[in-house]
Design a protein around this motif. Structure first.
Motif, PDB file in Angstrom:
ATOM      1  N   UNK A 145      36.163  45.574  25.257  1.00 47.71           N
ATOM      2  CA  UNK A 145      36.666  44.541  26.153  1.00 47.71           C
ATOM      3  C   UNK A 145      35.877  44.566  27.454  1.00 47.71           C
ATOM      4  N   UNK A 146      35.097  43.520  27.747  1.00 50.35           N
ATOM      5  CA  UNK A 146      34.260  43.507  28.952  1.00 50.35           C
ATOM      6  C   UNK A 146      35.095  43.397  30.220  1.00 50.35           C
ATOM      7  N   UNK A 147      34.544  43.896  31.323  1.00 48.52           N
ATOM      8  CA  UNK A 147      35.218  43.800  32.611  1.00 48.52           C
ATOM      9  C   UNK A 147      35.180  42.364  33.114  1.00 48.52           C
ATOM     10  N   UNK A 148      36.223  41.979  33.817  1.00 53.46           N
ATOM     11  CA  UNK A 148      36.233  40.672  34.460  1.00 53.46           C
ATOM     12  C   UNK A 148      35.375  40.740  35.721  1.00 53.46           C
ATOM     13  N   UNK A 149      34.681  39.665  36.057  1.00 52.66           N
ATOM     14  CA  UNK A 149      33.853  39.661  37.279  1.00 52.66           C
ATOM     15  C   UNK A 149      34.671  39.928  38.542  1.00 52.66           C
ATOM     16  N   UNK A 150      35.991  39.745  38.454  1.00 51.64           N
ATOM     17  CA  UNK A 150      36.833  39.899  39.636  1.00 51.64           C
ATOM     18  C   UNK A 150      37.475  41.282  39.719  1.00 51.64           C
ATOM     19  N   UNK A 151      37.124  42.185  38.799  1.00 55.82           N
ATOM     20  CA  UNK A 151      37.788  43.480  38.736  1.00 55.82           C
ATOM     21  C   UNK A 151      37.059  44.674  39.369  1.00 55.82           C
ATOM     22  N   UNK A 152      35.867  44.543  39.946  1.00 56.98           N
ATOM     23  CA  UNK A 152      35.151  45.717  40.447  1.00 56.98           C
ATOM     24  C   UNK A 152      35.956  46.580  41.416  1.00 56.98           C
ATOM     25  N   UNK A 153      36.716  45.961  42.317  1.00 55.97           N
ATOM     26  CA  UNK A 153      37.486  46.739  43.296  1.00 55.97           C
ATOM     27  C   UNK A 153      38.518  47.615  42.600  1.00 55.97           C
TER      28      UNK A 153
ATOM     29  N   UNK B 285      47.318  33.065  34.974  1.00 58.56           N
ATOM     30  CA  UNK B 285      45.968  33.007  35.540  1.00 58.56           C
ATOM     31  C   UNK B 285      45.950  33.956  36.733  1.00 58.56           C
ATOM     32  N   UNK B 286      45.966  35.257  36.433  1.00 60.10           N
ATOM     33  CA  UNK B 286      46.324  36.272  37.417  1.00 60.10           C
ATOM     34  C   UNK B 286      45.245  36.550  38.455  1.00 60.10           C
ATOM     35  N   UNK B 287      43.980  36.413  38.080  1.00 58.85           N
ATOM     36  CA  UNK B 287      42.927  36.748  39.025  1.00 58.85           C
ATOM     37  C   UNK B 287      43.054  38.198  39.456  1.00 58.85           C
ATOM     38  N   UNK B 288      43.153  38.424  40.764  1.00 58.18           N
ATOM     39  CA  UNK B 288      43.298  39.779  41.305  1.00 58.18           C
ATOM     40  C   UNK B 288      44.750  40.101  41.668  1.00 58.18           C
ATOM     41  N   UNK B 289      45.674  39.270  41.238  1.00 60.13           N
ATOM     42  CA  UNK B 289      47.090  39.535  41.522  1.00 60.13           C
ATOM     43  C   UNK B 289      47.636  40.480  40.454  1.00 60.13           C
ATOM     44  N   UNK B 290      47.381  41.775  40.644  1.00 63.53           N
ATOM     45  CA  UNK B 290      47.781  42.767  39.652  1.00 63.53           C
ATOM     46  C   UNK B 290      49.289  42.982  39.644  1.00 63.53           C
ATOM     47  N   UNK B 291      49.972  42.621  40.732  1.00 58.19           N
ATOM     48  CA  UNK B 291      51.426  42.737  40.763  1.00 58.19           C
ATOM     49  C   UNK B 291      52.067  41.827  39.723  1.00 58.19           C
ATOM     50  N   UNK B 292      51.678  40.547  39.734  1.00 59.45           N
ATOM     51  CA  UNK B 292      52.238  39.597  38.776  1.00 59.45           C
ATOM     52  C   UNK B 292      51.768  39.919  37.372  1.00 59.45           C
ATOM     53  N   UNK B 293      50.511  40.333  37.219  1.00 61.76           N
ATOM     54  CA  UNK B 293      49.992  40.693  35.904  1.00 61.76           C
ATOM     55  C   UNK B 293      50.829  41.822  35.297  1.00 61.76           C
ATOM     56  N   UNK B 294      51.124  42.860  36.091  1.00 62.99           N
ATOM     57  CA  UNK B 294      51.901  43.997  35.606  1.00 62.99           C
ATOM     58  C   UNK B 294      53.342  43.591  35.299  1.00 62.99           C
ATOM     59  N   UNK B 295      53.919  42.762  36.158  1.00 62.55           N
ATOM     60  CA  UNK B 295      55.305  42.341  35.954  1.00 62.55           C
ATOM     61  C   UNK B 295      55.455  41.542  34.664  1.00 62.55           C
ATOM     62  N   UNK B 296      54.513  40.644  34.401  1.00 57.41           N
ATOM     63  CA  UNK B 296      54.566  39.838  33.179  1.00 57.41           C
ATOM     64  C   UNK B 296      54.331  40.714  31.950  1.00 57.41           C
ATOM     65  N   UNK B 297      53.367  41.626  32.032  1.00 57.42           N
ATOM     66  CA  UNK B 297      53.087  42.510  30.906  1.00 57.42           C
ATOM     67  C   UNK B 297      54.292  43.379  30.569  1.00 57.42           C
ATOM     68  N   UNK B 298      55.068  43.740  31.588  1.00 57.24           N
ATOM     69  CA  UNK B 298      56.224  44.608  31.382  1.00 57.24           C
ATOM     70  C   UNK B 298      57.335  43.914  30.615  1.00 57.24           C
ATOM     71  N   UNK B 299      57.510  42.620  30.823  1.00 58.07           N
ATOM     72  CA  UNK B 299      58.636  41.920  30.201  1.00 58.07           C
ATOM     73  C   UNK B 299      58.228  40.994  29.058  1.00 58.07           C
ATOM     74  N   UNK B 300      56.953  40.601  28.991  1.00 57.99           N
ATOM     75  CA  UNK B 300      56.611  39.629  27.962  1.00 57.99           C
ATOM     76  C   UNK B 300      55.188  39.661  27.455  1.00 57.99           C
ATOM     77  N   UNK B 301      54.444  40.717  27.758  1.00 59.41           N
ATOM     78  CA  UNK B 301      53.045  40.863  27.333  1.00 59.41           C
ATOM     79  C   UNK B 301      52.129  39.855  28.001  1.00 59.41           C
ATOM     80  N   UNK B 302      52.418  38.591  27.878  1.00 52.73           N
ATOM     81  CA  UNK B 302      51.584  37.558  28.475  1.00 52.73           C
ATOM     82  C   UNK B 302      52.413  36.316  28.735  1.00 52.73           C
TER      83      UNK B 302
END
Length: 355
Positions: free
Chosen positions: A89-97, A163-180
């Motif tokens: 799985x390649x890295x997203x261009x927005x994930x370096x940080x 469409x999470x971009x760098x919003x890892x808070x929402x990404x994690x919250x969605x993954x926790x309750x519904x995967x995607x």
């Protein structure tokens, strides 16, 4: 047949088949359509036969995915997670940080974590992250969500759900309750939860869409589904778990539509048509409103879900406001009285100015 290219090696398809009211009596044609849904590797299609799914395969575990993850210790969790992440799985261009931050904990891109190679400090950090992770994700979900009239949901614009971009808070919250989840342009979700305190709950509730604003303005369809405190559907004699645009809801004389949320079956036939069963007594429950292909009115939040009203519930919110107002009035009266007293000349001062 359509081709969809994925940036990642692992893909997940969540298909939905719309069922109209006149099709509810016989679902066999729908099941036949669902049986035809398949995912093929491009190299296999259409040369290879349809993949066989063994529905009788023995289930080796009855635990749910969240329960399995919760039971893992830090070593098991991070080794499993990094092994999955390393599968091409390649890295997203927005994930370096974010990747740079993970490097400080010994997690390298494209490599499975070797727990034995970590320093004591790295192990300690990852161990604490695993133990506090669930609470951190819950906190992140609440910090990222918007609440209006008791309904909670993520913003419809910016780096947000689907469409999470760098919003890892929402990404994690969605993954926790519904995967995607879908992007807002495809679907908007709103969640209502009954009061946490039992004293603030009611045995029945109503959800009314006024004639002026109407039900959710969608280009496709909408629904409201009820869940118990554990997030599962509530068993009932009608096998009714949701109501929505395909439910033939009955309108009142003024054009409004009211959904009745209660455990007991309504006596009125119109109310029964609009009835959505909830747990008995003062049990906790939640509602999830799903609005598919929403119009701009929903996306721009010109239209919002109406408030869920408790029937016969004690107005605790109004009582609390009243108490606060009374306390403020008492404090203000005391402050003014104290100020007047400080400006009154003392007896000794009065005697000095007498002729």
């Amino acid at each position: 047949t359509s081709r969809y290219d994925s940036r990642t090696r692992i893909v997940w398809l969540l298909g939905r088949t719309q069922i109209f009211q006149d099709e509810l009596q016989d679902l066999r044609p729908v099941w036949k359509i669902q049986d035809e849904y398949q995912i093929y590797r491009l190299s296999e299609y259409p040369k290879q036969p349809r993949p066989h799914i063994n529905e009788e395969e023995e289930v080796t575990s009855t635990a749910t995915p969240p329960e399995i993850v919760t039971a893992m210790n830090a070593e098991e969790f991070f080794e499993n997670a990094t092994e999955i992440m390393s599968r091409g799985n390649p890295l997203s261009p927005r994930d370096p940080a974010a990747v740079k931050k993970l490097l400080s904990y010994g997690i390298l891109p494209g490599e499975k974590l070797d727990w034995s190679s970590l320093t004591f400090s790295e192990r300690l950090h990852l161990d604490m992250a695993k133990k506090l992770g669930s609470a951190a994700v819950t906190l992140a979900a609440f910090k990222s969500a918007e609440i209006l009239d008791g309904w909670r949901g993520f913003p419809n614009t910016g780096d947000t759900i689907g469409n999470y971009g760098e919003n890892y808070n929402i990404r994690a919250a969605v993954a926790d309750i519904g995967l995607g989840a879908n992007i807002p342009a495809d679907a908007v979700y709103r969640v209502f939860e009954s009061p946490y305190l039992k004293s603030a709950r009611s045995k029945s509730y109503t959800l009314t869409f006024s004639a002026e604003k109407g039900p959710p303005p969608c280009n496709a369809f909408w629904s409201v589904t009820v869940y118990n405190s554990e997030g599962y559907l509530i068993a009932n004699d009608l096998n009714r778990f949701a109501l929505g645009s395909e439910s033939a809801l009955v309108k009142a004389a003024d054009g409004s539509i009211t959904i009745y949320l209660q455990s007991e079956e309504p006596e009125d036939k119109n109310q029964k048509q609009n009835w959505l069963p909830i747990p008995e007594g003062y049990g906790t429950f939640s509602l999830t409103a799903r609005m598919y292909w929403p119009t701009d009115a929903i996306l721009e939040e010109e239209w919002n879900m109406p408030k869920v009203e408790g029937v016969g519930e004690f107005p605790w919110d109004k009582l609390i406001i009243a108490v606060i107002v009374v306390l403020l009035i008492c404090w203000l009266g005391y402050y003014l009285a104290r100020g007047d007293a400080s400006q009154t000349p003392k007896e000794e001062e009065i005697s000095l100015v007498k002729p």
